[in-house]
Structure formats: C-alpha cells, structure tokens
Design a protein around this motif. Structure first.
Motif, mmCIF file in Angstrom:
data_model
loop_
_atom_site.group_PDB
_atom_site.id
_atom_site.type_symbol
_atom_site.label_atom_id
_atom_site.label_comp_id
_atom_site.label_asym_id
_atom_site.label_seq_id
_atom_site.Cartn_x
_atom_site.Cartn_y
_atom_site.Cartn_z
ATOM 1 N N VAL A 287 8.318 -11.709 -5.338
ATOM 2 C CA VAL A 287 7.343 -10.678 -4.985
ATOM 3 C C VAL A 287 7.823 -9.341 -5.526
ATOM 4 O O VAL A 287 8.901 -8.859 -5.186
ATOM 5 C CB VAL A 287 7.160 -10.591 -3.457
ATOM 6 N N LEU A 288 6.982 -8.711 -6.370
ATOM 7 C CA LEU A 288 7.296 -7.399 -6.925
ATOM 8 C C LEU A 288 6.212 -6.369 -6.614
ATOM 9 O O LEU A 288 6.376 -5.196 -6.946
ATOM 10 C CB LEU A 288 7.468 -7.497 -8.443
ATOM 11 N N ASN A 289 5.148 -6.788 -5.990
ATOM 12 C CA ASN A 289 4.067 -5.864 -5.665
ATOM 13 C C ASN A 289 4.553 -4.850 -4.631
ATOM 14 O O ASN A 289 4.962 -5.221 -3.518
ATOM 15 C CB ASN A 289 2.871 -6.659 -5.120
ATOM 16 N N SER A 290 4.515 -3.570 -4.947
ATOM 17 C CA SER A 290 5.115 -2.533 -4.094
ATOM 18 C C SER A 290 4.384 -2.408 -2.753
ATOM 19 O O SER A 290 5.028 -2.235 -1.711
ATOM 20 C CB SER A 290 5.108 -1.188 -4.824
ATOM 21 N N LEU A 291 3.063 -2.475 -2.764
ATOM 22 C CA LEU A 291 2.323 -2.357 -1.508
ATOM 23 C C LEU A 291 2.664 -3.505 -0.569
ATOM 24 O O LEU A 291 2.881 -3.303 0.632
ATOM 25 C CB LEU A 291 0.809 -2.337 -1.793
ATOM 26 N N GLN A 337 -2.002 -13.557 -4.677
ATOM 27 C CA GLN A 337 -2.742 -12.473 -5.322
ATOM 28 C C GLN A 337 -3.809 -11.915 -4.380
ATOM 29 O O GLN A 337 -4.001 -10.699 -4.287
ATOM 30 C CB GLN A 337 -3.406 -12.981 -6.612
ATOM 31 N N ASN A 338 -4.490 -12.786 -3.652
ATOM 32 C CA ASN A 338 -5.484 -12.316 -2.686
ATOM 33 C C ASN A 338 -4.831 -11.524 -1.553
ATOM 34 O O ASN A 338 -5.415 -10.559 -1.045
ATOM 35 C CB ASN A 338 -6.260 -13.504 -2.111
ATOM 36 N N PHE A 339 -3.622 -11.920 -1.160
ATOM 37 C CA PHE A 339 -2.899 -11.154 -0.142
ATOM 38 C C PHE A 339 -2.563 -9.763 -0.672
ATOM 39 O O PHE A 339 -2.720 -8.758 0.040
ATOM 40 C CB PHE A 339 -1.626 -11.899 0.265
ATOM 41 N N TYR A 340 -2.143 -9.674 -1.915
ATOM 42 C CA TYR A 340 -1.856 -8.372 -2.519
ATOM 43 C C TYR A 340 -3.103 -7.483 -2.520
ATOM 44 O O TYR A 340 -3.041 -6.282 -2.221
ATOM 45 C CB TYR A 340 -1.379 -8.547 -3.964
ATOM 46 N N LEU A 341 -4.229 -8.069 -2.860
ATOM 47 C CA LEU A 341 -5.465 -7.297 -2.928
ATOM 48 C C LEU A 341 -5.848 -6.739 -1.566
ATOM 49 O O LEU A 341 -6.444 -5.651 -1.475
ATOM 50 C CB LEU A 341 -6.598 -8.174 -3.472
ATOM 51 N N SER A 342 -5.488 -7.464 -0.497
ATOM 52 C CA SER A 342 -5.840 -6.988 0.845
ATOM 53 C C SER A 342 -5.035 -5.751 1.236
ATOM 54 O O SER A 342 -5.405 -5.059 2.197
ATOM 55 C CB SER A 342 -5.612 -8.095 1.869
ATOM 56 N N CYS A 343 -3.957 -5.496 0.531
ATOM 57 C CA CYS A 343 -3.121 -4.327 0.826
ATOM 58 C C CYS A 343 -3.673 -3.051 0.191
ATOM 59 O O CYS A 343 -3.182 -1.949 0.493
ATOM 60 C CB CYS A 343 -1.687 -4.545 0.333
ATOM 61 N N MET A 344 -4.665 -3.197 -0.693
ATOM 62 C CA MET A 344 -5.215 -2.042 -1.404
ATOM 63 C C MET A 344 -6.255 -1.348 -0.533
ATOM 64 O O MET A 344 -7.015 -1.994 0.191
ATOM 65 C CB MET A 344 -5.850 -2.492 -2.723
ATOM 66 N N LYS A 345 -6.298 -0.015 -0.621
ATOM 67 C CA LYS A 345 -7.272 0.754 0.143
ATOM 68 C C LYS A 345 -8.685 0.442 -0.367
ATOM 69 O O LYS A 345 -8.907 0.338 -1.566
ATOM 70 C CB LYS A 345 -6.987 2.248 0.005
#
Length: 387
Positions: A287-291, A337-345
């Motif tokens: 995992v490298l996604n900062s959010l 990837q869908n979990f990462y997207l849920s972290c975006m405003k």
C-alpha cells in the motif's frame, strides 16, 4: 450487239417499259424530274406545318400570359381580402398538388413488405408480423428467432411443441406459423432467455441488457487501473450500451454481445491498485496510497470501512517484508482500488460501479472458472481439428 449497248440496257433495265432504247432513256429522265418535284413539294408542306405549329404555340403562350395577367392579380387580391370561395379554391389546389407529390411522384418503398402488418391479436406476440398474402404469422421475437438459428447466447426450452413446429417451417431464414398455432408458439417464446457473458452477470428485462459484475473489468473500464485488452469488440459493446442509458450507475451490454464480452474477460487479470508496488513474490502488493495510509495508521481521513478492500488490508496487517507497511493480495487490486477511492473527498459510494462487484477469480462461465472454461473451449477446438 456491241458490249456497250448491252451494258446500257442492263443498267436501265429497271426503267424499261417494253419499247426501244430511246423510250427507256426518256422514261428515266421523266421519272427523275417527277421525283425531284415530289421532294420539293414535301419540303414546302413541312415548312408550312412547322410554321402553323409555331404559330399555334405562340398564340397559346400569348393567351396564357394574358390569362395570368388578367386573373392572378385579382385572385390574389381576393385572397388578401379574405374571400371564402377563393380561400377554399386555394386550399383545394394545394391539397391536389400535395396528393400528386405524395402518391404519384413518391418513389416506391424499399422497406418492409406491404403484405406484412402488425397483428398481435392473431400472432403469438406483438413483435410477430402477419402476412396478409400467405395468411401466416412470421416470427419476430428476437430471442426465439436467434435460438432457432442456433445462436449460443440465448436459451429456450427445446422439448415443447412450439419449438418443434417452428423448426420445420424455415423458409429462407424466416419462420412462420398459422394463427391457430399462436398459443403453442407463445409458450415457446416464454421459455426463451438470453445468456450473459458470465453466470454472475444478470439480465435485466426492463433494459434488455446484461449488467457487468466482474470487479477487474469494472475498475479497468472506470480508468482506475487493472488490466484488460484495449480496443476490443467487447469493450466497444459495453461502452456503447452503457452510453445509451440515462445516467447509468453500472456497465451494461446487449445479450448478443455476450461472446465478445466473454472474450474480453479472458484477457483481464488482477493487478496492484494504481501506484502501488508489486512485491518480490509477485503475488502481493504494498500500500502506497497516502490517503489510505494516513487512515490505516490512525492519523486522519475518512475511508469506507465496509468495503472488502479495507478488510483485505487489515487481515494481512503490517509485515516485516514491507518494512512495517501494509500489503494485500495482488489478485484483489480492484477491491483495494475502490477502498482508495472512498478516501477521496466528494467520493459517492452510490456513484461508483465497482462497489459490490465480484472478484475476477469468482466469475464463472457455465459453472467453470473463466480460465477453466477457456481451457475447455481450446480442447474442444483441438478435437474438432483432429476430427
């Protein structure tokens, strides 16, 4: 008796009247003069006729112009004044011209045969057409029709009377039946249902479309990573059908494109989520996604903890292999990837087609995994070549 005299007789023999040679020559000259006068007289008569015709044409043209100059202005003034008889006459003329253009000058239709008319009260369905010439109904139900044409993307019950009857009525690609058989044909229609690309894709009768369920394919179509072959017929079919719907929340395709979508699915495979790193075992990703990292480490941020991607990361936790960071199976990259997207405003869970999608490995075709189905198809083709 000299040769020249015999030749002269022979040359004028057609004009000889039984007298001497001088009489033959005299008659020949007389006939020539008469022929010339006759031609001259015919020419004079032609000139007179042409003159008379031209004179008649000129007189008619002159009278027509006088009629127009005399009556058209007065007719126009009457129309402008609202004269009822003149308005009625103008409407009658317009209707006559319209009828001439529409019925007389209109080119013949090249579409449906004029003997085919809709007759849902006589035939098995509203899609069937009634041929007034043969007094037979023609199959118009597309799923029944393509099943009768041996297409493998639709299934119907083959052991009922309606199917057996229609199978014997094929004529140049069409299937017909008398209206007395409409009941058994309708029963056959009711058994027909299209097959989608996978067992998990669902057919929606209200849209007459199949819905994509594969998570890897959905994520790839969203442009959020993963891998599928670009520019395929299956991709085009999905994007075209989806674009035809108002504000679609999922991806769709027509049932007759199921084989093409199936071929596209066979090229798809899971990959790490966007910008994550593949580990040395080629089976896991870091995992490298900062959010997502901030949220997982309890620092800040809001992510959707109900998504499968979150649970996958939490299950593996941090390991020494990735220096205390988080990891997940590479095959589940679309869910992460869908979990990462849920972290975006501003991310809306309802607006993402990938939410609730199935893992690529869970998709089946006729009860087999995608890979097993492809292997089975390859074996069948190989056996056909040997046969």
């Amino acid at each position: 008796d000299c040769p020249s005299h015999r030749m002269g007789v022979k040359e004028t023999d057609n004009y000889h009247t039984g007298g001497g040679d001088d009489e033959g020559v005299h008659d020949h000259d007389l006939r020539s003069r008469r022929s010339w006068f006759s031609s001259l007289r015919n020419g004079i008569e032609d000139l007179q006729t042409n003159y008379l015709n031209n004179s008649t044409t000129e007189r008619l043209s002159r009278r027509g112009k006088e009629f127009v100059d005399e009556h058209v202005p007065s007719f126009s003034r009457a129309l402008a004044a609202g004269s009822t008889p003149h308005i009625a006459l103008a409407m009658l003329v317009a209707l006559t011209l319209f009828s001439i253009v529409h019925w007389v000058l209109q080119p013949p239709s090249t579409g449906m045969s004029q003997t085919l008319v809709p007759a849902p009260s006589l035939c098995a369905s509203q899609d069937d057409m009634y041929d007034t010439a043969s007094r037979l109904c023609q199959v118009g139900n597309k799923y029944a029709y393509w099943y009768l044409r041996n297409k493998n993307w639709v299934q119907c019950a083959p052991n009922i009377p309606g199917y057996k009857y229609l199978l014997n009525t094929e004529n140049q690609g069409s299937f017909t039946y008398p209206f007395a058989k409409a009941k058994i044909v309708r029963e056959f229609y009711d058994t027909c249902i299209p097959e989608c690309a996978t067992d998990e894709d669902t057919y929606h009768a209200s849209k007459d479309l199949c819905m994509v369920s594969d998570g890897v394919l959905i994520t790839w179509l969203n442009g959020d990573g993963q891998y599928c072959a670009k520019g395929s017929v299956g991709e085009t079919a999905i994007r075209r059908a989806t674009a035809s719907l108002p504000a679609p929340r999922n991806y769709w395709y027509a049932p007759d494109a199921a084989n093409k979508v199936r071929e596209l699915l066979q090229t798809c495979h899971g990959a790490c989520a966007q910008f994550d790193a593949e580990l040395h075992d080629h089976a896991h990703c870091q995992v490298l996604n900062s959010l997502a990292l901030h949220f997982l480490q309890g620092q800040d941020g809001t992510c959707d903890t109900t998504l499968p991607g979150y649970r996958l990361i939490r299950r593996l936790g941090t390991t020494k292999d990735v220096a205390g960071s988080f990891m997940y199976p590479k095959s589940t990259g679309d869910e992460v990837q869908n979990f990462y997207l849920s972290c975006m405003k501003g991310w809306s869970r309802k607006g993402r087609a990938g939410v609730g999608a199935l893992p690529h490995a869970a998709e089946t075709i006729q009860g087999k995994s995608i890979n097993a189905y492809e292997a089975s198809r390859a074996r069948q083709q190989e056996m056909k070549r040997w046969d």
